[in-house]
Design an enzyme around this catalytic site. Structure first.
Site, PDB file in Angstrom:
ATOM      1  CB  ALA A  55      -0.939  -0.002   1.203  1.00  0.00           C
ATOM      2  CG  PHE A  66      -4.461  -1.282   4.661  1.00  0.00           C
ATOM      3  CD1 PHE A  66      -5.840  -1.278   4.771  1.00  0.00           C
ATOM      4  CD2 PHE A  66      -3.907  -1.393   3.403  1.00  0.00           C
ATOM      5  CE1 PHE A  66      -6.655  -1.383   3.659  1.00  0.00           C
ATOM      6  CE2 PHE A  66      -4.706  -1.502   2.272  1.00  0.00           C
ATOM      7  CZ  PHE A  66      -6.074  -1.495   2.403  1.00  0.00           C
ATOM      8  CD1 TRP A  73      -5.030  -3.068   8.113  1.00  0.00           C
ATOM      9  CD2 TRP A  73      -7.205  -2.596   8.256  1.00  0.00           C
ATOM     10  NE1 TRP A  73      -5.659  -3.699   7.070  1.00  0.00           N
ATOM     11  CE2 TRP A  73      -7.001  -3.436   7.132  1.00  0.00           C
ATOM     12  CE3 TRP A  73      -8.504  -2.166   8.542  1.00  0.00           C
ATOM     13  CZ2 TRP A  73      -8.032  -3.849   6.309  1.00  0.00           C
ATOM     14  CZ3 TRP A  73      -9.533  -2.575   7.706  1.00  0.00           C
ATOM     15  CH2 TRP A  73      -9.304  -3.408   6.614  1.00  0.00           C
ATOM     16  CG  HIS A 180      -3.982  -9.459  -0.891  1.00  0.00           C
ATOM     17  ND1 HIS A 180      -3.265  -8.613  -0.074  1.00  0.00           N
ATOM     18  CD2 HIS A 180      -3.504 -10.705  -0.646  1.00  0.00           C
ATOM     19  CE1 HIS A 180      -2.394  -9.313   0.636  1.00  0.00           C
ATOM     20  NE2 HIS A 180      -2.527 -10.583   0.306  1.00  0.00           N
ATOM     21  CB  CYS A 188     -15.340 -15.944 -17.167  1.00  0.00           C
ATOM     22  SG  CYS A 188     -16.502 -17.229 -17.702  1.00  0.00           S
ATOM     23  CB  CYS A 213     -18.097 -14.888 -20.107  1.00  0.00           C
ATOM     24  SG  CYS A 213     -16.625 -15.100 -21.133  1.00  0.00           S
ATOM     25  CB  CYS A 218     -17.892 -18.784 -22.347  1.00  0.00           C
ATOM     26  SG  CYS A 218     -17.591 -18.963 -20.575  1.00  0.00           S
ATOM     27  N   GLY A 255       7.226  -0.426  -0.158  1.00  0.00           N
ATOM     28  CA  GLY A 255       6.031   0.087   0.492  1.00  0.00           C
ATOM     29  C   GLY A 255       5.154  -0.961   1.112  1.00  0.00           C
ATOM     30  CG  ASN A 277       7.502  -0.139   4.723  1.00  0.00           C
ATOM     31  OD1 ASN A 277       6.644   0.271   3.932  1.00  0.00           O
ATOM     32  ND2 ASN A 277       7.196  -0.490   5.964  1.00  0.00           N
TER      33      ASN A 277
END
Length: 321
Positions: A55, A66, A73, A180, A188, A213, A218, A255, A277
């Site tokens: 992030a 976060f 957070w 994530h 699809c 899709c 499909c 980061g 960082n």
């Protein structure tokens, strides 16, 4: 409009979000110059380099992190602590008529906590840039440039971010993965085709988005790609991420606090790794170099050290093609 606050609000409640709110540190100019010079040397010597991003590379785009001092957070934890303190302070007070003045958070609020006491009101929280309006930062653009076949310094990029800024910077999908998920990507369920939209597709934990899709043969159901806390990482991307790190002479972690596993330990799979960082990470003691500085500042100096001139203009032209 979708923001990181909205994204965070989609996730289920989860207690184990790692250490939040650690102080940020900053290198002296002399130390920064020395470390950047060493990093440039490592990049030039590496035959295979993988970048892991978190992030912290998107904060200059207006998207908060976060676990930083003003991270999502971190602020959530402070709200919880303040709410508990307020509740203790008001426990002994009478709830009679004053209870009629109690204010509850409504459904459109960003407030995460509702506490039934007289004095606690809904906290709307800070406003953030929308994902749709956020633009790739210098770091995003630098990674894309370094990954160009004609440059060949970065071979792969792994991101923990859901903001889609690597894709928007022009980095091809086959040169990066989003562990994530991505708020702009739906997939699809049948043919596995991904669709990158210019809007947040909504949802979390692979829910149907209401679209199908485009392939007429499909017509499978499209689902969001954003992980909730307990969801497993996407198998193919996770396997690729490990493979790229294992064969890397250098893994560059940019980061990221490296506090969420299993992604946090990925840099340790490489022969060497460097951390950029502003906060401490659990793997600082194993890193070849640790740089406490703004990621954009570091990458700007790295690009100079590598001898690239007007590279940012070339990336813009690359994106226009």
């Amino acid at each position: 409009m979708s923001s990181s606050n909205n994204y965070a609000g989609r996730l289920s409640d989860y207690a184990h979000k790692g250490i939040c709110g650690l102080p940020e540190k900053k290198e002296t100019k002399r130390a920064l110059d020395s470390k950047v010079k060493k990093l440039v040397t490592l990049l030039m010597e590496s035959r295979h380099t993988t970048v892991l991003t978190g992030a912290g590379i998107s904060t200059t785009a207006g998207i908060p992190d976060f676990r930083g001092p003003r991270g999502i957070w971190t602020l959530e934890q402070k709200k919880r602590q303040n709410a508990k303190q307020k509740k203790r302070e008001t426990t002994a007070s009478s709830e009679g008529a004053s209870m009629k003045k109690r204010r509850l958070c409504d459904a459109t609020s960003n407030c995460k906590i509702t506490v039934k006491t007289d004095d606690i009101k809904c906290d709307e929280g800070p406003s953030y840039a929308s994902f749709e309006h956020a633009k790739p930062t210098l770091t995003h653009r630098a990674i894309t440039y370094l990954a160009l076949p004609s440059v060949g310094i970065v071979q792969y990029c792994i991101t923990q971010n859901v903001d889609g800024l690597h894709k928007r910077s022009g980095l091809p999908r086959d040169r990066h993965c989003f562990l994530h998920g991505c708020v702009f990507t739906e997939k699809c369920e049948d043919c596995q085709t991904e669709y990158f939209r210019d809007y947040d597709v909504g949802g979390v934990s692979f829910k149907p988005t209401g679209r199908k899709c485009d392939d007429l043969k499909c017509k499978g159901v499209l689902r969001d790609t954003v992980l909730d806390w307990e969801d497993e990482l996407p198998h193919d991307d996770w396997m690729r991420a490990q493979e790229e790190c294992i064969k890397s002479d250098l893994v560059l972690a940019l980061g990221t606090s490296l506090r969420i596993e299993p992604a946090g330990s990925l840099p340790t799979l490489g022969k060497k790794f460097v951390i950029v960082n502003k906060q401490e990470t659990p793997y600082d003691h194993r890193a070849e170099i640790v740089i406490r500085a703004n990621v954009d500042q570091v990458m700007e100096e790295v690009m100079k050290g590598l001898g690239f001139q007007n590279w940012d203009v070339k990336v813009e032209h690359f994106n226009e093609r």
